[in-house]
Design a protein around this motif. Sequence first.
Motif, mmCIF file in Angstrom:
data_model
loop_
_atom_site.group_PDB
_atom_site.id
_atom_site.type_symbol
_atom_site.label_atom_id
_atom_site.label_comp_id
_atom_site.label_asym_id
_atom_site.label_seq_id
_atom_site.Cartn_x
_atom_site.Cartn_y
_atom_site.Cartn_z
ATOM 1 N N THR A 132 63.352 -13.926 -28.457
ATOM 2 C CA THR A 132 64.108 -12.692 -28.258
ATOM 3 C C THR A 132 65.371 -12.720 -29.100
ATOM 4 O O THR A 132 65.868 -13.785 -29.470
ATOM 5 C CB THR A 132 64.495 -12.513 -26.777
ATOM 6 N N GLN A 135 70.003 -12.678 -20.044
ATOM 7 C CA GLN A 135 68.891 -11.718 -19.952
ATOM 8 C C GLN A 135 67.828 -12.026 -21.002
ATOM 9 O O GLN A 135 66.624 -12.030 -20.704
ATOM 10 C CB GLN A 135 69.424 -10.301 -20.133
ATOM 11 N N VAL A 160 63.808 -13.083 -20.305
ATOM 12 C CA VAL A 160 62.666 -12.368 -20.874
ATOM 13 C C VAL A 160 61.791 -13.312 -21.699
ATOM 14 O O VAL A 160 60.558 -13.284 -21.603
ATOM 15 C CB VAL A 160 63.164 -11.186 -21.734
ATOM 16 N N MET A 177 57.869 -14.143 -20.552
ATOM 17 C CA MET A 177 56.744 -13.718 -21.390
ATOM 18 C C MET A 177 55.957 -14.923 -21.905
ATOM 19 O O MET A 177 54.717 -14.887 -21.958
ATOM 20 C CB MET A 177 57.251 -12.867 -22.550
ATOM 21 N N MET A 195 55.737 -5.692 -27.597
ATOM 22 C CA MET A 195 56.456 -4.534 -27.077
ATOM 23 C C MET A 195 55.610 -3.788 -26.051
ATOM 24 O O MET A 195 56.129 -3.316 -25.023
ATOM 25 C CB MET A 195 56.849 -3.606 -28.224
ATOM 26 N N ALA A 202 55.700 -5.849 -22.914
ATOM 27 C CA ALA A 202 56.984 -5.712 -22.219
ATOM 28 C C ALA A 202 57.063 -4.386 -21.476
ATOM 29 O O ALA A 202 57.560 -4.328 -20.339
ATOM 30 C CB ALA A 202 58.127 -5.827 -23.226
ATOM 31 N N THR A 203 56.565 -3.316 -22.081
ATOM 32 C CA THR A 203 56.575 -2.013 -21.413
ATOM 33 C C THR A 203 55.698 -2.030 -20.167
ATOM 34 O O THR A 203 56.065 -1.493 -19.113
ATOM 35 C CB THR A 203 56.086 -0.927 -22.384
ATOM 36 N N LYS A 219 57.407 -4.098 -17.431
ATOM 37 C CA LYS A 219 58.513 -3.353 -16.840
ATOM 38 C C LYS A 219 58.004 -2.321 -15.838
ATOM 39 O O LYS A 219 58.633 -2.066 -14.806
ATOM 40 C CB LYS A 219 59.317 -2.673 -17.938
ATOM 41 N N ASP A 246 65.396 -6.229 -16.851
ATOM 42 C CA ASP A 246 65.639 -7.063 -18.040
ATOM 43 C C ASP A 246 64.931 -6.517 -19.272
ATOM 44 O O ASP A 246 65.354 -6.785 -20.401
ATOM 45 C CB ASP A 246 65.185 -8.496 -17.783
ATOM 46 N N PHE A 247 63.840 -5.775 -19.076
ATOM 47 C CA PHE A 247 63.080 -5.241 -20.216
ATOM 48 C C PHE A 247 63.672 -3.881 -20.613
ATOM 49 O O PHE A 247 63.143 -2.826 -20.268
ATOM 50 C CB PHE A 247 61.598 -5.098 -19.850
ATOM 51 N N ASP A 248 64.790 -3.928 -21.326
ATOM 52 C CA ASP A 248 65.439 -2.701 -21.761
ATOM 53 C C ASP A 248 65.696 -2.765 -23.261
ATOM 54 O O ASP A 248 65.241 -3.678 -23.952
ATOM 55 C CB ASP A 248 66.738 -2.465 -20.978
ATOM 56 N N ILE A 255 62.081 -8.043 -28.567
ATOM 57 C CA ILE A 255 61.082 -9.099 -28.366
ATOM 58 C C ILE A 255 60.270 -9.232 -29.650
ATOM 59 O O ILE A 255 59.623 -8.270 -30.083
ATOM 60 C CB ILE A 255 60.171 -8.772 -27.174
#
Length: 840
Positions: free
Chosen positions: A162, A175, A179, A183, A516, A519-520, A523, A545-547, A552
Amino acid sequence: MVIEKDNKIALPKNIRTKVNVSGQQAQIDQIQGKLQQQQNQQPIEITPTEDGGAEIDFDPNALVPQGTASHEENLAEFLEEDVLQEIGSEIIDNYDEHKSSRQEWEDSYTKGLDLLGFKYENRSEPFQGASGATHPVLAEAVTQFQALAYKELLPAGGPVRTQIIGKVDDPKEAQALRVKEYMNYQLMVNMKEYEPEFDQMLFNLPLAGSTFKKVYYDSILGRCVSKFIPAEDLVVPYNATSLEDAESITHSISVTTNDLIKNQMSGFYREVDIQAAQYNTSDVEAKKDSIAGVSNTIDEIHTILECHCDLDLDGFQDVNENGEATGIRLPYIVSVDEESGTVLAIRRNFKADDPLRARRDYFVHFKFLPGLGFYGFGLIHMIGGLSRTATSALRQLLDAGTLANLPAGFKMRGIRVRDEAQPLQPGEFRDVDAPGGNLKDAFMPLPFKGPSETLLSLMGVVVQAGQRFASIADMQVGDGNQNAAVGTTVALLERGSRVMSAIHKRLYQAMKCEFMLLATTMKTYLPPEYPYDIVGGQRQIFAADFDDKIDIIPVADPNIFSQTQRITVAQTAMQLAMSNPKMHNLYHAYRGMYEALGIKDIDLLLKKPQQPAPIDPAMEHIQALSGTPFKAFPNQDHQAHMAAHISYMGTMMARTNPQILAFLQKNIMEHIALMGQEQVQLEFKDEMMQMQQMGAQMQQLQGQMQQNPQMAQQMQQNPEIMQMQQEMKNLTEKIESRKSILIAEIMAEYLEEEKKVLNQIDNDPLLKLKSEELQLKAKEEDRKREEGETKAEMDALRLVSNREIAEDKLEQDDDHAKMRASISLAKDGIKQMKATIKEQ
């Protein structure tokens, strides 16, 4: 929602529901009256109970009018059968049309799979038992790419890292770490299918040129899934150039009858009867099964077409502010049985709170080489012709050797040989019945020649061309000259890795898109706080955290694709650092080399340089004696340090050692600078706070100007801003002027104290001569330092020149090699012609 043959998403099953109602008969009659008013009324059974209540048995779907289904519902449950048949027929027709448009691509891919040589071909032409070997140039290229990419893109620690977007602070770093750890935990530990499927994808990619990943949430497994999809299982329209602009994306999924029934029972598919049909494998799938030596023995297999497309469904149209239908097609996911055309599910493919109704992405496209259309090119397309040529030449050479070792020909009629069907053994003489004459004249062998040197040379040229294109003939770590210039080494490495470097960057970008999507999805389905256990501890992740603060990306470097390249770059950096240690950080140079070699526990092997810390004057004198640098720090007693150093400079040890004097004088100058700075901060405390406030306002204005360039010119001409800049300039000049005065006063005091020490040297002739000698040595050291800097600049220029010369030399060597190969082939051709003429 997305359909997958191993993904049985659990949804509420549409079954008849029983509700117990307590109360009087009037309440029962009222409920019954309301239920009978619903459309599509199904029988409702009301059974009175002993306690005066009632048990109502009804179908909950009958209570939901068409067009009012929840966002995640299967809309096929609310549409008429004739509408579903029309949709299913259109989906299948479009699928057949789109698949036929890429038929030539499939044929080329199918035929190219034979070039792997995994299955030996038994040939009867030009003679029984002719060689069926396949040259391994394609298999070698595919295997080496797969091994190289797998190691770089999926390291043991996990493929995800990250980076922070915007200003870095402690909360963002924590954060980003959460992440990254979560992951990598999911991909390497929890998602057990990810690693083997990624390995399989990297083997298929150089063959087909395109592979796909499908990212979705599996409610049965309770986690995200990233599924490998071969190129032959995903079909797009002819005019599509990417997944983003494709009007429809159709994924062909093979499921057994049992899995189909499970999906129907869970409510994911409609409960309709679908007869099991004979499973027809595609040409590509049949070829893969033939190479692998397997065959399909399961009869009850269904092919489900999952089509991501846009539809305008009656009752679920897109409407404007007035409630009128706009006619705009909305994204849906339609699941259709290919054999019967039955629509099993229709689900919305956009978020419920999205006003734009944008299509949700589930697929990621991995390309080996960019093709001329949607699908990429693989090694089959690029070096398939060279592989066929090399295979043909290899078979001819082997067949020629076979015929030369086991000659055949004609024999005179009447010649009889005992046991003629059995080959002669070494040292054996066999009886022959000959009518008369010379036995040698009774046999005439055919003039078979041995393997041709010309053909062997041609095959070598073809194989080298294929290897050079596939970048599998590049220089290894120990192949080159270890004493070669840095520019030569870098030029050789870059020349042998251009193609692979470009492919590696494409994979890097595709993996970034995959992460990505993951991650979406995480989330969306993670709880606000989720603790999980790892080896030796416990971690936690937050859905927030996934903002957008965290980016990533893959852990691999897009510019370095192999350990060979990484070691070479680290070694080059180390050579440059060693050429001028004063200008470089040797600790980081050595650490980079150890990291490139993959050595663990570097901190135990490499001693980390200690950061300087405030110490007392006595310790500073000790470090001056040992040649260890030291420095002054703010808030020290500067006058006490200076007095101690001046006193120590009068000792015999310090007066006869120029290095000690240099260390002490340097430290005294640092204390003088800090004394001036601290005094200025006390005298101009209010002014400095005013400058900080004006600086913050200027930074804020600069940020606004960057966001809106049109306002930049207006703000620069603003009188208030110009006045603020002038005030900051005046205050800065005033503070610097006062600081200079203070430093001059402190220096004057220091010089008076120093003269007392220096007078002792002036009165002593021996010390005076020693001082002059020290001055000469200092001048000599300055001269050597200037020469070293000049030499370093010349070395840098020489490195650039050597690299250019090395590249020119490599091009010349290639030209000479091609000329030598042409001359050799011409000479072999002339020799063959002469031999043919002599035989005639």
